[in-house]
Scaffold this motif. Sequence first.
Motif, short mmCIF file in Angstrom:
data_model
loop_
_atom_site.label_atom_id
_atom_site.label_comp_id
_atom_site.label_asym_id
_atom_site.label_seq_id
_atom_site.Cartn_x
_atom_site.Cartn_y
_atom_site.Cartn_z
N THR A 68 4.51 12.48 -22.39
CA THR A 68 3.11 12.67 -22.33
C THR A 68 2.30 11.56 -21.74
OG1 THR A 68 2.60 11.31 -24.41
CG2 THR A 68 3.27 13.58 -24.74
N LEU A 69 1.14 11.79 -21.29
CA LEU A 69 0.42 10.77 -20.62
C LEU A 69 0.33 9.68 -21.20
CD1 LEU A 69 -1.29 10.29 -17.75
CD2 LEU A 69 -3.30 11.00 -19.02
N LYS A 70 0.11 9.65 -22.35
CA LYS A 70 -0.13 8.41 -23.31
C LYS A 70 1.13 7.40 -23.36
CE LYS A 70 -1.52 7.24 -28.12
NZ LYS A 70 -0.45 6.48 -28.44
N ASN A 71 2.25 8.02 -23.49
CA ASN A 71 3.64 7.45 -23.82
C ASN A 71 4.29 6.90 -22.60
OD1 ASN A 71 3.56 8.42 -26.60
ND2 ASN A 71 4.98 9.92 -26.28
N MET A 72 4.06 7.67 -21.28
CA MET A 72 4.57 7.36 -20.22
C MET A 72 3.63 6.28 -19.42
SD MET A 72 6.27 11.01 -18.81
CE MET A 72 7.04 9.99 -17.53
N TYR A 73 2.18 6.30 -19.42
CA TYR A 73 1.46 5.53 -18.59
C TYR A 73 0.48 4.76 -19.33
CZ TYR A 73 3.86 8.17 -14.69
OH TYR A 73 4.79 8.46 -14.09
N ILE A 74 -0.27 5.64 -20.28
CA ILE A 74 -1.43 4.59 -20.83
C ILE A 74 -0.92 3.51 -21.95
CG2 ILE A 74 -3.47 4.79 -22.60
CD1 ILE A 74 -3.78 6.46 -19.89
N GLY A 90 0.90 -1.28 -0.13
CA GLY A 90 0.15 0.05 -0.17
C GLY A 90 0.83 1.12 -0.04
N CYS A 91 1.57 1.41 -1.05
CA CYS A 91 2.39 2.85 -1.27
C CYS A 91 2.16 3.42 -2.44
CB CYS A 91 3.95 2.36 -0.97
SG CYS A 91 4.78 1.89 -2.61
N HIS A 92 2.22 4.58 -2.59
CA HIS A 92 1.97 5.66 -3.77
C HIS A 92 3.32 6.24 -4.28
CE1 HIS A 92 -0.11 8.64 -6.23
NE2 HIS A 92 0.81 9.46 -5.68
N SER A 93 3.83 5.99 -5.49
CA SER A 93 4.79 6.57 -5.97
C SER A 93 4.74 8.22 -6.20
CB SER A 93 5.21 5.70 -6.90
OG SER A 93 6.40 6.36 -7.78
N HIS A 94 4.90 8.76 -5.23
CA HIS A 94 4.86 10.44 -5.23
C HIS A 94 5.73 10.90 -6.41
CE1 HIS A 94 6.12 14.42 -3.62
NE2 HIS A 94 4.64 14.62 -4.10
N ASN A 95 5.21 11.94 -7.44
CA ASN A 95 5.95 12.50 -8.43
C ASN A 95 6.74 11.33 -9.23
OD1 ASN A 95 4.97 14.81 -7.62
ND2 ASN A 95 6.86 15.36 -6.47
N ASP A 96 5.94 10.22 -9.50
CA ASP A 96 6.74 8.94 -10.06
C ASP A 96 7.16 9.46 -11.40
OD1 ASP A 96 6.43 5.80 -10.44
OD2 ASP A 96 5.92 6.62 -12.35
N TYR A 97 6.87 10.38 -12.14
CA TYR A 97 7.44 11.00 -13.52
C TYR A 97 8.91 11.25 -13.05
CZ TYR A 97 5.54 14.85 -11.45
OH TYR A 97 5.19 15.89 -10.53
N TRP A 98 9.17 11.64 -11.80
CA TRP A 98 10.70 11.88 -11.70
C TRP A 98 11.82 10.74 -11.41
CZ3 TRP A 98 10.06 16.42 -7.31
CH2 TRP A 98 9.59 17.41 -7.93
N ARG A 99 11.32 9.59 -11.55
CA ARG A 99 11.89 8.51 -11.21
C ARG A 99 12.78 8.24 -12.54
NH1 ARG A 99 11.05 7.06 -6.43
NH2 ARG A 99 8.75 7.28 -5.53
N ARG A 100 14.00 7.40 -12.33
CA ARG A 100 14.75 6.94 -13.35
C ARG A 100 14.16 6.16 -14.40
NH1 ARG A 100 18.54 6.94 -9.28
NH2 ARG A 100 20.37 8.34 -9.61
N VAL A 101 13.20 5.33 -13.91
CA VAL A 101 12.25 4.30 -14.74
C VAL A 101 10.93 4.57 -14.28
CG1 VAL A 101 12.02 2.23 -15.78
CG2 VAL A 101 14.08 2.74 -14.81
N PRO A 102 10.28 5.87 -14.62
CA PRO A 102 8.91 6.13 -14.53
C PRO A 102 7.95 4.94 -14.52
CG PRO A 102 9.75 7.86 -15.72
CD PRO A 102 10.66 6.91 -15.84
N LEU A 103 7.10 4.88 -13.79
CA LEU A 103 5.83 3.57 -13.70
C LEU A 103 6.56 2.11 -13.29
CD1 LEU A 103 3.15 2.55 -14.09
CD2 LEU A 103 3.79 2.15 -16.48
N TYR A 104 7.63 1.65 -14.09
CA TYR A 104 8.05 0.42 -13.70
C TYR A 104 8.82 0.30 -12.69
CZ TYR A 104 7.16 0.12 -18.77
OH TYR A 104 6.64 0.40 -19.90
N SER A 105 9.73 1.36 -12.07
CA SER A 105 10.38 1.27 -10.85
C SER A 105 9.42 0.90 -9.77
CB SER A 105 11.23 2.53 -10.50
OG SER A 105 12.19 2.60 -11.57
N ALA A 106 8.19 1.82 -9.79
CA ALA A 106 7.23 1.76 -8.65
C ALA A 106 6.51 0.29 -8.75
CB ALA A 106 6.22 2.80 -8.95
N LEU A 107 6.41 -0.23 -9.94
CA LEU A 107 5.69 -1.61 -10.07
C LEU A 107 6.74 -2.47 -9.85
CD1 LEU A 107 3.87 -1.42 -13.76
CD2 LEU A 107 2.96 -1.13 -11.22
N GLN A 108 7.90 -2.43 -9.95
CA GLN A 108 8.74 -3.39 -9.28
C GLN A 108 9.16 -3.21 -8.01
OE1 GLN A 108 10.58 -5.49 -11.39
NE2 GLN A 108 11.60 -6.38 -9.52
#
Length: 367
Positions: A106-112, A57-75
């Motif tokens: 963009t939202l589409k490229n990075m997340y959708i 139960g954690c939320h990746s704050h400002n996830d787009y700042w990470r070296r690997v957005p989205l995937y680091s949080a999922l990992q």
Amino acid sequence: MLGVIQFVSIACGIVLSFFPDEFDKAAGHWRHVPDNDLYADITHWPTDISRDIIPVGCHSHNDYWRRVPLYSALQAGCIGVEADVWLIDNELYVGHTSTSLTTKRTLKNMYIDPLIKIIERQNPITQLHAAVDQPLHGVFDTDPSQTLILLIDFKTDGEKTWQRVMEDLSPLRERGYLTYFNGTGLTNGPITVVGTGNTPFNMITSNSTYRDIFFDAPLNLLAEHEAITPPADADAADAHFAHDSAATAQQPTGNAGQGLSGISAGDIGPDTFNWTNSFYASVSFKKSIGYPWRFHLTNKQMDLIRAQIQGAHRRGLKVRYWGLPSWPRSLRNHIWSVLAREGVDILNVDDLQSATKQEWKVRIFDW
């Protein structure tokens, strides 16, 4: 001597921050497209993209700042990620400020688009499995029923940004990947979209029979006991946070701030926000609870936290505090422990490794 130790600790932390952590290093396999021999290899299976990852139960704050957005949080196992979006020339760009935007982010490229590929891999049709499971599996193989919360922070005009966000979500909607409210109940999907910032509440509630974007309700307005007020150690602006925010909320598409856009102060009642229109109930920890100057939370602060959690849970909402103290780490860890114990559903974190591994014991070098 303590000053020297602290200086060395901070210097080492700065140096280490330039190197990818274990989640960044391991995140690359999420983008790997399996070759034709993958399923013939006995070490792999069709849905092993998230093998051995336990959702937390954690939320990746400002996830787009990470070296690997989205995937680091999922990992790391985070069940929530955050994207700040700016509507410019009818495109949604992701970034913390307008100066940080680029045409590729963009939202589409990075997340959708990445989420579509992940969910498709989690719901394969193979020689031994001829039909897609219902309900659909989510991103975590160890818990396929766990939804991933995509928090979209509207940074530009609420109503205009809303239209473009709805369009960008279409591919997820058409595939049945989104959690939605059908007028009587919730149908859970692999992805739950929550709007914050300038997300217009009036647009969310305009459709009473179908909603697949939920609101980030103002937690400070949901406290069960009206007699509880912000702590005395907060400054005057913080103490009047709820009143001032409600007063600015009368402009439907203005910069009213998290949880108040698209709704006037007079329209906010005890049960304005509930599970049919909202998902999170959030507030700034600093503004609502106050900084723990004595390095522990006072009885008054604990009473307020409990009242807010009780009020949110009674309405079926998940509690999230942002703006938590991040230093010293021992204080941060102590607050994490207290919030988790009191029933906060989602920890808003920057340090994925410490949060998801729950390494919260007090250590001398953390100070």
